[in-house]
Scaffold this motif. Sequence first.
Motif, PDB file in Angstrom:
ATOM      1  N   SER A   1       0.817  -1.216   0.000  1.00  8.05           N
ATOM      2  CA  SER A   1       0.000   0.000   0.000  1.00  8.05           C
ATOM      3  C   SER A   1       0.851   1.268   0.000  1.00  8.05           C
ATOM      4  N   ALA A   2       2.163   1.132   0.153  1.00  6.60           N
ATOM      5  CA  ALA A   2       3.056   2.302   0.156  1.00  6.60           C
ATOM      6  C   ALA A   2       3.353   2.806  -1.248  1.00  6.60           C
ATOM      7  N   CYS A   3       2.848   2.120  -2.263  1.00 10.96           N
ATOM      8  CA  CYS A   3       3.123   2.481  -3.660  1.00 10.96           C
ATOM      9  C   CYS A   3       2.105   3.528  -4.131  1.00 10.96           C
ATOM     10  N   ILE A   4       2.510   4.806  -4.156  1.00 11.93           N
ATOM     11  CA  ILE A   4       1.601   5.915  -4.474  1.00 11.93           C
ATOM     12  C   ILE A   4       2.302   6.907  -5.393  1.00 11.93           C
ATOM     13  N   ASN A   5       1.589   7.365  -6.403  1.00 17.49           N
ATOM     14  CA  ASN A   5       2.061   8.464  -7.253  1.00 17.49           C
ATOM     15  C   ASN A   5       1.262   9.721  -6.925  1.00 17.49           C
ATOM     16  N   ALA A   6       1.968  10.813  -6.636  1.00 17.01           N
ATOM     17  CA  ALA A   6       1.302  12.046  -6.228  1.00 17.01           C
ATOM     18  C   ALA A   6       0.453  12.664  -7.329  1.00 17.01           C
ATOM     19  N   ASP A   7       0.732  12.324  -8.590  1.00 16.94           N
ATOM     20  CA  ASP A   7      -0.063  12.904  -9.667  1.00 16.94           C
ATOM     21  C   ASP A   7      -1.348  12.127  -9.932  1.00 16.94           C
ATOM     22  N   GLY A   8      -1.581  11.071  -9.152  1.00 19.98           N
ATOM     23  CA  GLY A   8      -2.809  10.302  -9.290  1.00 19.98           C
ATOM     24  C   GLY A   8      -2.764   9.211 -10.336  1.00 19.98           C
ATOM     25  N   SER A   9      -1.633   9.065 -11.037  1.00 20.24           N
ATOM     26  CA  SER A   9      -1.525   8.040 -12.070  1.00 20.24           C
ATOM     27  C   SER A   9      -1.340   6.669 -11.449  1.00 20.24           C
ATOM     28  N   SER A  10      -1.563   5.638 -12.254  1.00 21.74           N
ATOM     29  CA  SER A  10      -1.368   4.267 -11.803  1.00 21.74           C
ATOM     30  C   SER A  10       0.091   4.063 -11.408  1.00 21.74           C
ATOM     31  N   PRO A  11       0.359   3.458 -10.262  1.00 21.65           N
ATOM     32  CA  PRO A  11       1.748   3.239  -9.845  1.00 21.65           C
ATOM     33  C   PRO A  11       2.561   2.442 -10.854  1.00 21.65           C
ATOM     34  N   THR A  12       1.918   1.637 -11.683  1.00 17.32           N
ATOM     35  CA  THR A  12       2.653   0.841 -12.667  1.00 17.32           C
ATOM     36  C   THR A  12       3.150   1.682 -13.822  1.00 17.32           C
ATOM     37  N   LYS A  13       2.772   2.987 -13.852  1.00 16.94           N
ATOM     38  CA  LYS A  13       3.217   3.878 -14.927  1.00 16.94           C
ATOM     39  C   LYS A  13       4.075   5.010 -14.383  1.00 16.94           C
ATOM     40  N   SER A  14       4.792   4.744 -13.299  1.00 20.56           N
ATOM     41  CA  SER A  14       5.536   5.812 -12.626  1.00 20.56           C
ATOM     42  C   SER A  14       6.662   6.387 -13.462  1.00 20.56           C
ATOM     43  N   GLY A  15       7.159   5.652 -14.467  1.00 23.54           N
ATOM     44  CA  GLY A  15       8.265   6.163 -15.263  1.00 23.54           C
ATOM     45  C   GLY A  15       7.832   6.957 -16.482  1.00 23.54           C
ATOM     46  N   SER A  16       6.528   7.139 -16.679  1.00 28.18           N
ATOM     47  CA  SER A  16       6.057   7.825 -17.877  1.00 28.18           C
ATOM     48  C   SER A  16       6.349   9.312 -17.813  1.00 28.18           C
ATOM     49  N   THR A  17       6.433   9.942 -18.978  1.00 25.29           N
ATOM     50  CA  THR A  17       6.729  11.375 -19.034  1.00 25.29           C
ATOM     51  C   THR A  17       5.623  12.129 -19.749  1.00 25.29           C
ATOM     52  N   GLY A  18       4.388  11.671 -19.626  1.00 20.69           N
ATOM     53  CA  GLY A  18       3.258  12.312 -20.282  1.00 20.69           C
ATOM     54  C   GLY A  18       2.881  13.622 -19.624  1.00 20.69           C
ATOM     55  N   SER A  19       1.801  14.216 -20.100  1.00 22.16           N
ATOM     56  CA  SER A  19       1.377  15.510 -19.563  1.00 22.16           C
ATOM     57  C   SER A  19       0.950  15.366 -18.115  1.00 22.16           C
ATOM     58  N   GLN A  20       1.148  16.432 -17.358  1.00 21.08           N
ATOM     59  CA  GLN A  20       0.826  16.411 -15.941  1.00 21.08           C
ATOM     60  C   GLN A  20      -0.633  16.775 -15.720  1.00 21.08           C
ATOM     61  N   PRO A  21      -1.348  16.026 -14.863  1.00 17.60           N
ATOM     62  CA  PRO A  21      -2.726  16.378 -14.535  1.00 17.60           C
ATOM     63  C   PRO A  21      -2.783  17.587 -13.614  1.00 17.60           C
ATOM     64  N   SER A  22      -3.984  18.023 -13.338  1.00 13.03           N
ATOM     65  CA  SER A  22      -4.172  19.261 -12.577  1.00 13.03           C
ATOM     66  C   SER A  22      -3.555  19.203 -11.194  1.00 13.03           C
TER      67      SER A  22
END
Length: 201
Positions: free
Chosen positions: A154-175
């Motif tokens: 449960s410690a696996c969290i991305n602050a931008d709200g994206s799926s933790p399995t996509k943490s290395g992506s460089t797409g556009s940032q959400p709000s």
Amino acid sequence: MARLLFTALLALACQTVFGHYQLTYPPSRGFDESREVIGPCGGFDSVSSNRTDFPLKNGFLEINSEHPKYTYKVNIAYGNKPTAADFSADTSVVAQGQVAYPSQSCLQVDLSSVKNATDGTLATLQIIYMAGDGDLYQCTDVTLKNEPSNFNTSACINADGSSPTKSGSTGSQPSSTNAASTIQAGGFMIMAAVVLSLVIA
């Protein structure tokens, strides 16, 4: 006096904007922001006596970044007391990527096909964090497990709200990411305004 105050506040403002990062899970060997530039483990050479069981498949490292954008690399070294040389081989790289938002990020580390990564092996994972102010280092000491008994998924969290399995992506940032960046920029502007008003006074 005004010049001294200006210098002190400017240094504080720069610290606020140009922070570093913290390894929050599994627990870091030790953390001292001023020593993160010291490889291989941020100035902490002693292996932790409390190792975390780390899954061979679908593992991760959770960090907290004070930069809004950075690249990272994760290396592995085996044994009870690895040295700096153990992290330097090309075969030690087990994960790498780029993140385009600040705060919490879940960095995926899958060891299921990594040579010498087997159930029960003692290992150390090293993060090299690169955000424009030099390479910064932290390490965590682990025991590799097929079925870890004390790994907190449960410690696996991305602050931008994206799926933790996509943490290395460089797409556009959400709000939510833009808001975090705006708050950081706003803090700097407030600090600059305070400094200017004190100099004028």
